[in-house]
Design a protein around this motif. Structure first.
Motif, PDB file in Angstrom:
ATOM      1  N   VAL A  80      -1.268  -2.068 -31.362  1.00  0.00           N
ATOM      2  CA  VAL A  80      -0.728  -1.324 -32.551  1.00  0.00           C
ATOM      3  C   VAL A  80      -1.491  -0.111 -32.804  1.00  0.00           C
ATOM      4  O   VAL A  80      -0.701   0.860 -33.219  1.00  0.00           O
ATOM      5  N   ALA A  81      -2.959  -0.120 -32.810  1.00  0.00           N
ATOM      6  CA  ALA A  81      -3.419   0.983 -33.279  1.00  0.00           C
ATOM      7  C   ALA A  81      -3.789   1.813 -32.109  1.00  0.00           C
ATOM      8  O   ALA A  81      -4.271   3.069 -32.257  1.00  0.00           O
ATOM      9  N   LYS A  82      -3.319   1.634 -30.981  1.00  0.00           N
ATOM     10  CA  LYS A  82      -3.543   2.486 -29.708  1.00  0.00           C
ATOM     11  C   LYS A  82      -4.816   2.787 -29.431  1.00  0.00           C
ATOM     12  O   LYS A  82      -5.293   3.503 -29.197  1.00  0.00           O
ATOM     13  N   GLN A  83      -5.761   1.566 -29.279  1.00  0.00           N
ATOM     14  CA  GLN A  83      -7.216   1.905 -29.311  1.00  0.00           C
ATOM     15  C   GLN A  83      -7.774   0.890 -28.343  1.00  0.00           C
ATOM     16  O   GLN A  83      -7.043  -0.341 -28.217  1.00  0.00           O
ATOM     17  N   VAL A  84      -8.826   0.917 -27.613  1.00  0.00           N
ATOM     18  CA  VAL A  84      -9.377   0.150 -26.713  1.00  0.00           C
ATOM     19  C   VAL A  84     -10.928   0.125 -27.337  1.00  0.00           C
ATOM     20  O   VAL A  84     -11.689   0.941 -27.853  1.00  0.00           O
ATOM     21  N   TYR A  85     -11.670  -1.096 -26.752  1.00  0.00           N
ATOM     22  CA  TYR A  85     -12.973  -1.294 -27.172  1.00  0.00           C
ATOM     23  C   TYR A  85     -13.865  -2.182 -26.365  1.00  0.00           C
ATOM     24  O   TYR A  85     -13.326  -3.254 -25.480  1.00  0.00           O
ATOM     25  N   ALA A  86     -14.825  -1.529 -25.660  1.00  0.00           N
ATOM     26  CA  ALA A  86     -15.618  -2.190 -24.730  1.00  0.00           C
ATOM     27  C   ALA A  86     -16.895  -3.027 -25.404  1.00  0.00           C
ATOM     28  O   ALA A  86     -17.764  -2.275 -25.999  1.00  0.00           O
ATOM     29  N   GLU A  87     -16.762  -4.170 -25.607  1.00  0.00           N
ATOM     30  CA  GLU A  87     -17.947  -5.039 -26.163  1.00  0.00           C
ATOM     31  C   GLU A  87     -18.904  -5.297 -24.976  1.00  0.00           C
ATOM     32  O   GLU A  87     -18.932  -6.299 -24.302  1.00  0.00           O
ATOM     33  N   LEU A  88     -19.907  -4.637 -25.411  1.00  0.00           N
ATOM     34  CA  LEU A  88     -21.167  -4.809 -24.575  1.00  0.00           C
ATOM     35  C   LEU A  88     -21.852  -6.081 -25.020  1.00  0.00           C
ATOM     36  O   LEU A  88     -21.773  -6.469 -25.966  1.00  0.00           O
ATOM     37  N   PRO A  89     -22.586  -6.605 -24.098  1.00  0.00           N
ATOM     38  CA  PRO A  89     -23.434  -7.736 -24.317  1.00  0.00           C
ATOM     39  C   PRO A  89     -24.119  -7.695 -25.522  1.00  0.00           C
ATOM     40  O   PRO A  89     -25.031  -6.781 -25.641  1.00  0.00           O
ATOM     41  N   GLY A  90     -24.252  -8.585 -26.670  1.00  0.00           N
ATOM     42  CA  GLY A  90     -24.975  -8.308 -27.811  1.00  0.00           C
ATOM     43  C   GLY A  90     -24.193  -7.358 -29.194  1.00  0.00           C
ATOM     44  O   GLY A  90     -24.691  -7.487 -30.122  1.00  0.00           O
ATOM     45  N   ASN A  91     -23.256  -6.806 -28.794  1.00  0.00           N
ATOM     46  CA  ASN A  91     -22.518  -6.067 -29.414  1.00  0.00           C
ATOM     47  C   ASN A  91     -21.313  -6.901 -30.260  1.00  0.00           C
ATOM     48  O   ASN A  91     -20.870  -7.865 -29.837  1.00  0.00           O
ATOM     49  N   PRO A  92     -20.921  -6.703 -31.444  1.00  0.00           N
ATOM     50  CA  PRO A  92     -20.068  -7.448 -32.381  1.00  0.00           C
ATOM     51  C   PRO A  92     -18.555  -7.170 -31.640  1.00  0.00           C
ATOM     52  O   PRO A  92     -18.355  -6.088 -31.196  1.00  0.00           O
ATOM     53  N   GLN A  93     -17.847  -8.154 -31.620  1.00  0.00           N
ATOM     54  CA  GLN A  93     -16.491  -7.880 -31.350  1.00  0.00           C
ATOM     55  C   GLN A  93     -15.673  -7.168 -32.422  1.00  0.00           C
ATOM     56  O   GLN A  93     -15.996  -7.452 -33.681  1.00  0.00           O
ATOM     57  N   PRO A  94     -14.412  -6.717 -32.065  1.00  0.00           N
ATOM     58  CA  PRO A  94     -13.743  -6.036 -33.201  1.00  0.00           C
ATOM     59  C   PRO A  94     -13.511  -6.857 -34.292  1.00  0.00           C
ATOM     60  O   PRO A  94     -12.769  -7.869 -33.810  1.00  0.00           O
ATOM     61  N   ASP A 105      -9.293  -3.778 -15.580  1.00  0.00           N
ATOM     62  CA  ASP A 105      -8.340  -2.895 -14.922  1.00  0.00           C
ATOM     63  C   ASP A 105      -7.123  -2.549 -16.263  1.00  0.00           C
ATOM     64  O   ASP A 105      -6.422  -1.279 -16.202  1.00  0.00           O
ATOM     65  N   VAL A 106      -6.883  -3.563 -16.890  1.00  0.00           N
ATOM     66  CA  VAL A 106      -5.754  -3.284 -17.849  1.00  0.00           C
ATOM     67  C   VAL A 106      -6.416  -2.434 -19.155  1.00  0.00           C
ATOM     68  O   VAL A 106      -5.806  -1.418 -19.635  1.00  0.00           O
ATOM     69  N   TYR A 107      -7.667  -2.843 -19.275  1.00  0.00           N
ATOM     70  CA  TYR A 107      -8.427  -1.761 -20.344  1.00  0.00           C
ATOM     71  C   TYR A 107      -8.313  -0.482 -20.013  1.00  0.00           C
ATOM     72  O   TYR A 107      -7.997   0.469 -20.601  1.00  0.00           O
ATOM     73  N   LEU A 108      -8.715  -0.106 -18.486  1.00  0.00           N
ATOM     74  CA  LEU A 108      -8.836   1.078 -18.052  1.00  0.00           C
ATOM     75  C   LEU A 108      -7.369   1.951 -18.179  1.00  0.00           C
ATOM     76  O   LEU A 108      -7.339   3.341 -18.588  1.00  0.00           O
ATOM     77  N   ALA A 109      -6.388   1.049 -17.736  1.00  0.00           N
ATOM     78  CA  ALA A 109      -5.077   1.759 -17.819  1.00  0.00           C
ATOM     79  C   ALA A 109      -4.626   1.889 -18.998  1.00  0.00           C
ATOM     80  O   ALA A 109      -4.091   3.110 -19.486  1.00  0.00           O
ATOM     81  N   LYS A 110      -4.857   1.153 -20.112  1.00  0.00           N
ATOM     82  CA  LYS A 110      -4.579   1.477 -21.798  1.00  0.00           C
ATOM     83  C   LYS A 110      -5.433   2.522 -22.008  1.00  0.00           C
ATOM     84  O   LYS A 110      -4.837   3.204 -23.052  1.00  0.00           O
ATOM     85  N   LYS A 111      -6.566   2.615 -21.935  1.00  0.00           N
ATOM     86  CA  LYS A 111      -7.541   3.924 -22.301  1.00  0.00           C
ATOM     87  C   LYS A 111      -6.889   5.188 -21.845  1.00  0.00           C
ATOM     88  O   LYS A 111      -6.837   6.066 -22.524  1.00  0.00           O
ATOM     89  N   ALA A 112      -6.332   5.199 -20.707  1.00  0.00           N
ATOM     90  CA  ALA A 112      -5.743   6.184 -19.974  1.00  0.00           C
ATOM     91  C   ALA A 112      -4.528   6.695 -20.790  1.00  0.00           C
ATOM     92  O   ALA A 112      -4.221   7.709 -21.221  1.00  0.00           O
ATOM     93  N   GLU A 113      -3.688   5.645 -20.924  1.00  0.00           N
ATOM     94  CA  GLU A 113      -2.404   5.731 -21.604  1.00  0.00           C
ATOM     95  C   GLU A 113      -2.466   6.183 -23.014  1.00  0.00           C
ATOM     96  O   GLU A 113      -1.911   7.258 -23.525  1.00  0.00           O
ATOM     97  N   PHE A 114      -3.721   5.534 -23.798  1.00  0.00           N
ATOM     98  CA  PHE A 114      -3.587   6.078 -25.264  1.00  0.00           C
ATOM     99  C   PHE A 114      -4.257   7.547 -25.346  1.00  0.00           C
ATOM    100  O   PHE A 114      -3.866   8.159 -26.176  1.00  0.00           O
ATOM    101  N   ALA A 115      -5.206   7.924 -24.323  1.00  0.00           N
ATOM    102  CA  ALA A 115      -5.769   9.209 -24.411  1.00  0.00           C
ATOM    103  C   ALA A 115      -4.685  10.256 -24.313  1.00  0.00           C
ATOM    104  O   ALA A 115      -4.716  11.247 -24.795  1.00  0.00           O
TER     105      ALA A 115
END
Length: 228
Positions: A80-94, A105-115
């Motif tokens: 919806v917002a055309k955003q991606v987020y990498a949740e590293l261990p210990g970090n909060p989820q969105p 692989d989907v995360y990387l593809a969407k990241k490139a698409e949104f950029a």
């Protein structure tokens, strides 16, 4: 042995044989049911085993991480917002519920698409702004100097026009330091017969009128000749 005794023994033997046959048939039927049950359980277990394997595949995909990210990193995609987020261990989820967990692989593809989409939008905005600026520049009136006055024309060595002379007189009349008194003084000095400014038109007095205006605005010695 009498015939009656022999018949009695034969009848007993037949009954015994019949009972044995019944037992054999019962055992045989039980064996078949047991075999079917065992076969069905084995087949069902096999199916469940294969299903579990397939269900484990997405989990294995989600466990994969992008090169350089620590193990346990989870990747979220917000369509919806055309955003991606990498949740590293210990970090909060969105917090946005529109974020969904996806494989690396989907995360990387969407990241490139949104950029790419964001870059395209910025380029379109820049192009639209440039087009608007160019259109405004082409349609806007060109900058022009303020209307020339008689004093401007004379100082530049050109004879002032009548319209320029009238504009200079009006400017002089609006000046609190001179006003209409200065205009009447110039009229009487340049053309004593004139009672109104329009009466001086066509007499070639523009230069003379301008000279008097200059003398009032730039008095010699700093003394205004009107009030000397």
């Amino acid at each position: 042995m009498s015939i009656e005794a022999q018949l009695s023994e034969l009848t007993a033997a037949v009954k015994e044989l019949t009972e044995v046959n019944k037992q054999l048939l019962t055992s045989l039927a039980s064996g078949l049911q047991f075999t079917d049950a065992v076969s069905g359980s084995t087949a069902e277990a096999g199916k469940r085993g294969r299903k579990s394997k397939k269900e484990d595949e997405p989990a294995n995909d989600l466990a994969k991480v992008v090169d350089g990210d620590p193990a346990g990193t989870r990747y979220w995609v917000n369509e919806v917002a055309k955003q991606v987020y990498a949740e590293l261990p210990g970090n909060p989820q969105p917090e946005d519920q529109n974020f969904k967990i996806n494989p690396a692989d989907v995360y990387l593809a969407k990241k490139a698409e949104f950029a790419a989409a964001q870059d395209a939008a910025k380029n379109a905005q820049a192009a639209a702004a440039a087009t608007t600026t160019q259109a405004a520049a082409s349609t806007a009136p060109s900058a022009t100097a303020a209307p020339a006055t008689a004093s401007d024309a004379t100082s530049a060595g050109e004879a002032p026009t009548w319209d320029q002379t009238v504009a200079a007189l009006m400017k002089l009349a609006a000046d609190p330091a001179h006003g209409s008194t200065a205009v009447l003084t110039i009229m009487k000095k340049v053309d004593p017969t004139a009672t109104k400014v329009p009466e001086m038109k066509g007499k070639g007095l523009e230069a003379a009128i301008n000279a008097e205006i200059q003398a009032l605005l730039n008095p010699a010695g700093g003394v205004d000749p009107l009030f000397a």
